[in-house]
Write a protein that holds these residues in place. Sequence first.
Motif, PDB file in Angstrom:
ATOM      1  N   ASP A  64       0.789  -1.231   0.000  1.00 20.95           N
ATOM      2  CA  ASP A  64       0.000   0.000   0.000  1.00 20.95           C
ATOM      3  C   ASP A  64       0.822   1.282   0.000  1.00 20.95           C
ATOM      4  O   ASP A  64       0.276   2.376  -0.016  1.00 20.95           O
ATOM      5  N   GLY A  65       2.165   1.187   0.063  1.00 14.66           N
ATOM      6  CA  GLY A  65       2.986   2.384   0.060  1.00 14.66           C
ATOM      7  C   GLY A  65       3.008   3.113   1.384  1.00 14.66           C
ATOM      8  O   GLY A  65       3.559   4.213   1.479  1.00 14.66           O
ATOM      9  N   VAL A  66       2.427   2.527   2.416  1.00 12.87           N
ATOM     10  CA  VAL A  66       2.370   3.171   3.732  1.00 12.87           C
ATOM     11  C   VAL A  66       3.100   2.321   4.773  1.00 12.87           C
ATOM     12  O   VAL A  66       4.109   2.744   5.329  1.00 12.87           O
ATOM     13  N   ASP A  67       2.591   1.123   5.024  1.00  7.84           N
ATOM     14  CA  ASP A  67       3.162   0.325   6.101  1.00  7.84           C
ATOM     15  C   ASP A  67       3.163  -1.179   5.830  1.00  7.84           C
ATOM     16  O   ASP A  67       3.272  -1.976   6.747  1.00  7.84           O
ATOM     17  N   ASP A  68       3.053  -1.586   4.574  1.00  8.34           N
ATOM     18  CA  ASP A  68       3.094  -3.008   4.231  1.00  8.34           C
ATOM     19  C   ASP A  68       4.536  -3.427   3.959  1.00  8.34           C
ATOM     20  O   ASP A  68       5.244  -2.760   3.193  1.00  8.34           O
ATOM     21  N   TYR A  69       4.980  -4.515   4.562  1.00  9.69           N
ATOM     22  CA  TYR A  69       6.279  -5.097   4.252  1.00  9.69           C
ATOM     23  C   TYR A  69       6.330  -6.513   4.812  1.00  9.69           C
ATOM     24  O   TYR A  69       5.500  -6.916   5.624  1.00  9.69           O
ATOM     25  N   ILE A  70       7.324  -7.263   4.345  1.00  4.99           N
ATOM     26  CA  ILE A  70       7.561  -8.615   4.829  1.00  4.99           C
ATOM     27  C   ILE A  70       9.021  -8.676   5.229  1.00  4.99           C
ATOM     28  O   ILE A  70       9.897  -8.334   4.432  1.00  4.99           O
ATOM     29  N   ASP A  71       9.311  -9.090   6.453  1.00  2.00           N
ATOM     30  CA  ASP A  71      10.713  -9.245   6.819  1.00  2.00           C
ATOM     31  C   ASP A  71      10.997 -10.677   7.254  1.00  2.00           C
ATOM     32  O   ASP A  71      10.128 -11.406   7.692  1.00  2.00           O
ATOM     33  N   PHE A  72      12.248 -11.058   7.055  1.00  5.47           N
ATOM     34  CA  PHE A  72      12.723 -12.390   7.374  1.00  5.47           C
ATOM     35  C   PHE A  72      13.680 -12.284   8.549  1.00  5.47           C
ATOM     36  O   PHE A  72      14.276 -11.246   8.775  1.00  5.47           O
ATOM     37  N   SER A  73      13.854 -13.349   9.285  1.00  8.57           N
ATOM     38  CA  SER A  73      14.657 -13.296  10.503  1.00  8.57           C
ATOM     39  C   SER A  73      16.153 -13.251  10.231  1.00  8.57           C
ATOM     40  O   SER A  73      16.942 -13.018  11.138  1.00  8.57           O
ATOM     41  N   SER A  74      16.567 -13.468   8.998  1.00 17.20           N
ATOM     42  CA  SER A  74      17.984 -13.417   8.656  1.00 17.20           C
ATOM     43  C   SER A  74      18.128 -13.000   7.199  1.00 17.20           C
ATOM     44  O   SER A  74      17.150 -12.824   6.485  1.00 17.20           O
ATOM     45  N   GLY A  75      19.374 -12.872   6.774  1.00 21.86           N
ATOM     46  CA  GLY A  75      19.633 -12.503   5.396  1.00 21.86           C
ATOM     47  C   GLY A  75      19.430 -13.665   4.443  1.00 21.86           C
ATOM     48  O   GLY A  75      19.524 -14.834   4.824  1.00 21.86           O
ATOM     49  N   ILE A  76      19.153 -13.338   3.193  1.00 19.63           N
ATOM     50  CA  ILE A  76      18.991 -14.341   2.148  1.00 19.63           C
ATOM     51  C   ILE A  76      20.039 -14.133   1.054  1.00 19.63           C
ATOM     52  O   ILE A  76      20.574 -15.075   0.504  1.00 19.63           O
ATOM     53  N   ALA A 135      25.561  -7.987   4.723  1.00 18.02           N
ATOM     54  CA  ALA A 135      25.833  -8.977   5.772  1.00 18.02           C
ATOM     55  C   ALA A 135      24.714  -9.997   5.854  1.00 18.02           C
ATOM     56  O   ALA A 135      23.535  -9.646   5.773  1.00 18.02           O
ATOM     57  N   GLN A 136      25.067 -11.257   6.002  1.00 16.13           N
ATOM     58  CA  GLN A 136      24.080 -12.328   6.125  1.00 16.13           C
ATOM     59  C   GLN A 136      23.305 -12.210   7.434  1.00 16.13           C
ATOM     60  O   GLN A 136      22.178 -12.653   7.545  1.00 16.13           O
ATOM     61  N   SER A 137      23.910 -11.571   8.424  1.00 18.03           N
ATOM     62  CA  SER A 137      23.249 -11.427   9.726  1.00 18.03           C
ATOM     63  C   SER A 137      22.131 -10.393   9.689  1.00 18.03           C
ATOM     64  O   SER A 137      21.282 -10.358  10.578  1.00 18.03           O
ATOM     65  N   ASP A 138      22.135  -9.537   8.677  1.00 22.85           N
ATOM     66  CA  ASP A 138      21.074  -8.531   8.543  1.00 22.85           C
ATOM     67  C   ASP A 138      19.890  -9.149   7.816  1.00 22.85           C
ATOM     68  O   ASP A 138      20.050  -9.836   6.820  1.00 22.85           O
ATOM     69  N   TYR A 139      18.707  -8.891   8.321  1.00 26.10           N
ATOM     70  CA  TYR A 139      17.529  -9.549   7.762  1.00 26.10           C
ATOM     71  C   TYR A 139      17.180  -9.020   6.365  1.00 26.10           C
ATOM     72  O   TYR A 139      17.532  -7.913   5.988  1.00 26.10           O
ATOM     73  N   PHE A 140      16.501  -9.865   5.622  1.00 25.32           N
ATOM     74  CA  PHE A 140      16.010  -9.554   4.282  1.00 25.32           C
ATOM     75  C   PHE A 140      14.589  -9.024   4.423  1.00 25.32           C
ATOM     76  O   PHE A 140      13.810  -9.538   5.224  1.00 25.32           O
ATOM     77  N   ILE A 141      14.260  -7.984   3.654  1.00 25.76           N
ATOM     78  CA  ILE A 141      12.927  -7.374   3.756  1.00 25.76           C
ATOM     79  C   ILE A 141      12.373  -7.099   2.360  1.00 25.76           C
ATOM     80  O   ILE A 141      13.118  -6.744   1.451  1.00 25.76           O
ATOM     81  N   ILE A 142      11.088  -7.297   2.204  1.00 25.60           N
ATOM     82  CA  ILE A 142      10.400  -7.032   0.935  1.00 25.60           C
ATOM     83  C   ILE A 142       9.419  -5.890   1.166  1.00 25.60           C
ATOM     84  O   ILE A 142       8.627  -5.911   2.109  1.00 25.60           O
ATOM     85  N   GLY A 143       9.479  -4.873   0.312  1.00 20.28           N
ATOM     86  CA  GLY A 143       8.510  -3.786   0.357  1.00 20.28           C
ATOM     87  C   GLY A 143       8.888  -2.607   1.230  1.00 20.28           C
ATOM     88  O   GLY A 143       8.077  -1.701   1.430  1.00 20.28           O
ATOM     89  N   GLU A 144      10.124  -2.560   1.716  1.00 16.90           N
ATOM     90  CA  GLU A 144      10.559  -1.464   2.589  1.00 16.90           C
ATOM     91  C   GLU A 144      12.086  -1.467   2.635  1.00 16.90           C
ATOM     92  O   GLU A 144      12.728  -2.430   2.224  1.00 16.90           O
ATOM     93  N   GLN A 145      12.669  -0.372   3.129  1.00 19.92           N
ATOM     94  CA  GLN A 145      14.113  -0.277   3.274  1.00 19.92           C
ATOM     95  C   GLN A 145      14.581  -1.154   4.432  1.00 19.92           C
ATOM     96  O   GLN A 145      13.780  -1.552   5.283  1.00 19.92           O
ATOM     97  N   TYR A 146      15.870  -1.445   4.474  1.00 18.50           N
ATOM     98  CA  TYR A 146      16.402  -2.383   5.459  1.00 18.50           C
ATOM     99  C   TYR A 146      16.116  -2.002   6.905  1.00 18.50           C
ATOM    100  O   TYR A 146      16.033  -2.847   7.775  1.00 18.50           O
ATOM    101  N   ASN A 147      15.938  -0.744   7.209  1.00 14.22           N
ATOM    102  CA  ASN A 147      15.739  -0.315   8.589  1.00 14.22           C
ATOM    103  C   ASN A 147      14.264  -0.220   8.984  1.00 14.22           C
ATOM    104  O   ASN A 147      13.941  -0.056  10.140  1.00 14.22           O
TER     105      ASN A 147
END
Length: 199
Positions: A48-60, A156-168
């Motif tokens: 939706d461009g506001v607050d939708d995203y998917i994050d993973f517990s680790s890097g991919i 870094a592999q320790s940083d999680y992977f995220i879809i639909g938003e910036q890493y932070n």
Amino acid sequence: GNHGTINGATWYMEGCTDPLADNYSPDATVDDGSCEYPDNGDYSLSFDGVDDYIDFSSGIIPSAGDFTVECWVYGIESERDYMEILAQGSSNNAFFIGHEKETGYVRAGDGWNPSIPFPFNNSWNHIAISKSANNTYLFINGKLVAQLNNPIPNPAQSDYFIIGEQYNRHFNEAWYGYIDEIRISNSSRYTDDFTPQDK
């Protein structure tokens, strides 16, 4: 009639026990593998461009060596300064694919800012970034549109992977539109024009 009382016994009736199936049988007590499902077409993730995203517990994305990240996107222009399709990493060592409103260009992580217009054209577009030991390549719809004669850094592999938003997640760079068929490879899959798999 002959109506008895059932004590401990149950009716045994085979059939489809999945309520999502076309041929669901509410009376079936044992699934016999006969369930049939509708073909509802092709699906994608909607943001939706506001607050939708998917994050993973680790890097991919691999933390070392070659890699390729590719996906199909349907972007909708928004008032946000930045929109990210996907990301992994942390400050000064992040990989991401996205859009910068001020320039209208594709964003390709902290290691590279190619001056290539983002494809907002009311249709699906395939975007791929392929990193080898010596080069980095940007493809839009299978066409090589930019090349960096250096490898971008691996996140870094320790940083999680995220879809639909910036890493932070706190940068408010949410994606507005659709994303489908993300594929991440531990090889530099493309170095020349190619034909993307059909969306």
